[in-house]
Design an enzyme around this catalytic site. Sequence first.
Site, PDB file in Angstrom:
ATOM      1  N   HIS A  60      31.408 -23.414 -35.374  1.00  0.00           N
ATOM      2  CA  HIS A  60      30.685 -24.579 -35.893  1.00  0.00           C
ATOM      3  C   HIS A  60      29.182 -24.300 -35.949  1.00  0.00           C
ATOM      4  O   HIS A  60      28.529 -24.521 -36.978  1.00  0.00           O
ATOM      5  CB  HIS A  60      30.983 -25.783 -34.991  1.00  0.00           C
ATOM      6  CG  HIS A  60      30.294 -27.043 -35.395  1.00  0.00           C
ATOM      7  ND1 HIS A  60      30.920 -28.037 -36.107  1.00  0.00           N
ATOM      8  CD2 HIS A  60      29.023 -27.479 -35.178  1.00  0.00           C
ATOM      9  CE1 HIS A  60      30.077 -29.030 -36.321  1.00  0.00           C
ATOM     10  NE2 HIS A  60      28.909 -28.720 -35.758  1.00  0.00           N
ATOM     11  N   GLU A  61      28.647 -23.801 -34.851  1.00  0.00           N
ATOM     12  CA  GLU A  61      27.206 -23.555 -34.780  1.00  0.00           C
ATOM     13  C   GLU A  61      26.791 -22.345 -35.608  1.00  0.00           C
ATOM     14  O   GLU A  61      25.667 -22.309 -36.124  1.00  0.00           O
ATOM     15  CB  GLU A  61      26.785 -23.382 -33.321  1.00  0.00           C
ATOM     16  CG  GLU A  61      26.991 -24.618 -32.467  1.00  0.00           C
ATOM     17  CD  GLU A  61      26.248 -25.833 -33.012  1.00  0.00           C
ATOM     18  OE1 GLU A  61      25.148 -25.659 -33.564  1.00  0.00           O
ATOM     19  OE2 GLU A  61      26.767 -26.958 -32.878  1.00  0.00           O
ATOM     20  N   HIS A  82      26.006 -23.699 -38.961  1.00  0.00           N
ATOM     21  CA  HIS A  82      24.671 -24.305 -39.039  1.00  0.00           C
ATOM     22  C   HIS A  82      23.587 -23.231 -39.117  1.00  0.00           C
ATOM     23  O   HIS A  82      22.654 -23.326 -39.922  1.00  0.00           O
ATOM     24  CB  HIS A  82      24.421 -25.181 -37.808  1.00  0.00           C
ATOM     25  CG  HIS A  82      25.167 -26.477 -37.826  1.00  0.00           C
ATOM     26  ND1 HIS A  82      25.182 -27.315 -38.917  1.00  0.00           N
ATOM     27  CD2 HIS A  82      25.901 -27.092 -36.861  1.00  0.00           C
ATOM     28  CE1 HIS A  82      25.904 -28.388 -38.636  1.00  0.00           C
ATOM     29  NE2 HIS A  82      26.359 -28.280 -37.390  1.00  0.00           N
TER      30      HIS A  82
END
Length: 494
Positions: free
Chosen positions: A146-147, A150
Site C-alpha cells: 500500500h505504502e 503512495h
Amino acid sequence: MIPVPVVVTVLGGWCAVYLADTLLKSSNSLKASYEDWLLTYGLSVSPFHLRWQTALFNRQFYSWGRWKPRFLYLWFSVGMVFGIVAMFGSVILLGKTLLQTLTQMLTEAPKAQNDRMLQVVVPGVNLPVSQLTYFFSAILISGVIHEVGHGVAAIREQVRFNGFGIFIFIVYPGAFVDLFTTHLQLISPVQQLRIFCAGVWHNFVLGVASFMVLFLLPAILFPFYYTGVGALVTEVAEDSPANGPRGLFVGDLVTNLQDCPVYNVEDWNSCLGDISEKSQVGYCVSAATLQQLSFPARVYRRLDGTVECCSNNSLTDICFSYSNKLDSHMYACLPARKVIEASKVCRTNMDCHKDFVASFCVTPSLENQTRLIRVKHPPHIDMLYVGHPMHLQYTVSLSSFVPRQNFLSIDLPVVIETFCKYLISLSGALAVINAVPCFALDGQWILNSFLEATLSSLIVEKQNRELVGFLILLAGSALLAANVALGLWMVTAR
C-alpha cells in the site's frame, strides 16, 4: 469475550515498553544518549504505538518512481479511477454491512454473522491462534505494498520522498511513507488523486495477484503434487472423534464419504454439508443376515424423541430401524461394521430389491443431527464415524494436493493456499477501509482532492468546498465507527 491472558499479555507488554521509555527519558544521565539512539535508528515510542522510519530505501523508491514514466502515468491514472470508484463503493459496502449487523442483533440470527461481507478480526477470538503468523504477515505485506504505491506515485509526480517506515499499533503491524507536505500542496488536485489513490489501487492489485496464484496453484505445483484423487489428511486434532486406531491419520487419502465421492477438499466440505442437511442413509441387509446379527434388546425413547435399542453401552453396536410389510417401526441392535461393510446404501426397501432376495433398508436410529458416516481412506479399513458432521469437518485438516515424492512436504501447498487467502481478504479489506471518506484515512485526502477537481467551478468559495468535505467526512467517520463498534461487540460480547 477476549481471552484474559491475551489482554494481560498485550497490556503488560505495552506498559513495560512505555514505562522503560518514560524512565529513560526522565533520567538525567541517560536521557541525552537514549534520545540520540532513538533519533539515529528512527525510532519513536508512544502509548500502544511503536514506530520506525528510515531513509535506507529512498534510492530504491526513486528508481521505481522514474522507471518507464509513461507506463507509470497510465498505471496510476487507472489507479486514480479505481480509487474514486472504491471511495463510493466502500460507503455502500459499509452501509450494507451495518444493516446486516443490526438485523442480526435484532433477529438473533447466528448464521448472519458468517454472511457479513466485512468482519472485525480479533486475534484469539475469531482468529485462530495457530494462524496468527499468516494474519500478521499478510497485513504487514499488504501495508507495505500500500505504502509503496503512495511512495512511487509521489516520486512520479515530482513530490519529495523523505523516508519509509513500519509501525506496530497495539498488536497490528503497518507501514507508512513520509512525503514533503509542501510539494503535495503545490501540485494539481488530479496529481494528488493519483498519489492518494495509489495505496488502495496497489492493495487491489495485490489481492488479484494472490487470487491468480491461488487459482493457478494446481498448475504451478503440478511437477511436485497432483490433485483430483482425494483429500489428503494433514492434521487430526487430539480431541477429534476421528482420532483413534480405527480413525484417520496424517497422510491418509479420503476418497468417499458414504456414497459421496471426494476428489478434493471442496468435495469433502460439500459432502459433509449434504450429509448434515439430509436424513441419515440406510444400508441394505438381507432378512437372513438381519435375523442372524440382531439380538433382543429393550427399546426406549430418548428425550429428543428418537429411539435407542442398544442398552449394553457397546462401542461396536448401533440401534437400527427398518420396516416390513406388517410393521413400519422395527428396531434391531446390530454390529455396525458387519452391517455396513459390503452393503449397498439405500433410502427405502425398494432400493434393496435385487436377485429376489428378501432385504431391508436398515437405518441407524441416532439422536437429532447425529450421523453415522462411512469414511473410505484406502488401503486402510473404512472409518465409521458417529457424531455431528461439522465436528468431523472442524477437527480434521485436509489438502487437495498429494505429493509425487515421499520427501515432499504435505503442508507446503496448505501454507501457500492459506497465505494467499489471507492476502486476498486482508489486502482487500485494507483497500476498502482506506477508501472510506473518513478522517485520518486515505479516503479523507481522496475526497478533498476529488472535490477540488470537480466542484471548484460550481462552488467557488474554498471554505464552502471544505465545509462540504467536512460534512461528508463526518458522516463517513460515523459510518466506519459504527461498523467497528458493533462488529467488536458482536465478536467479543456475544
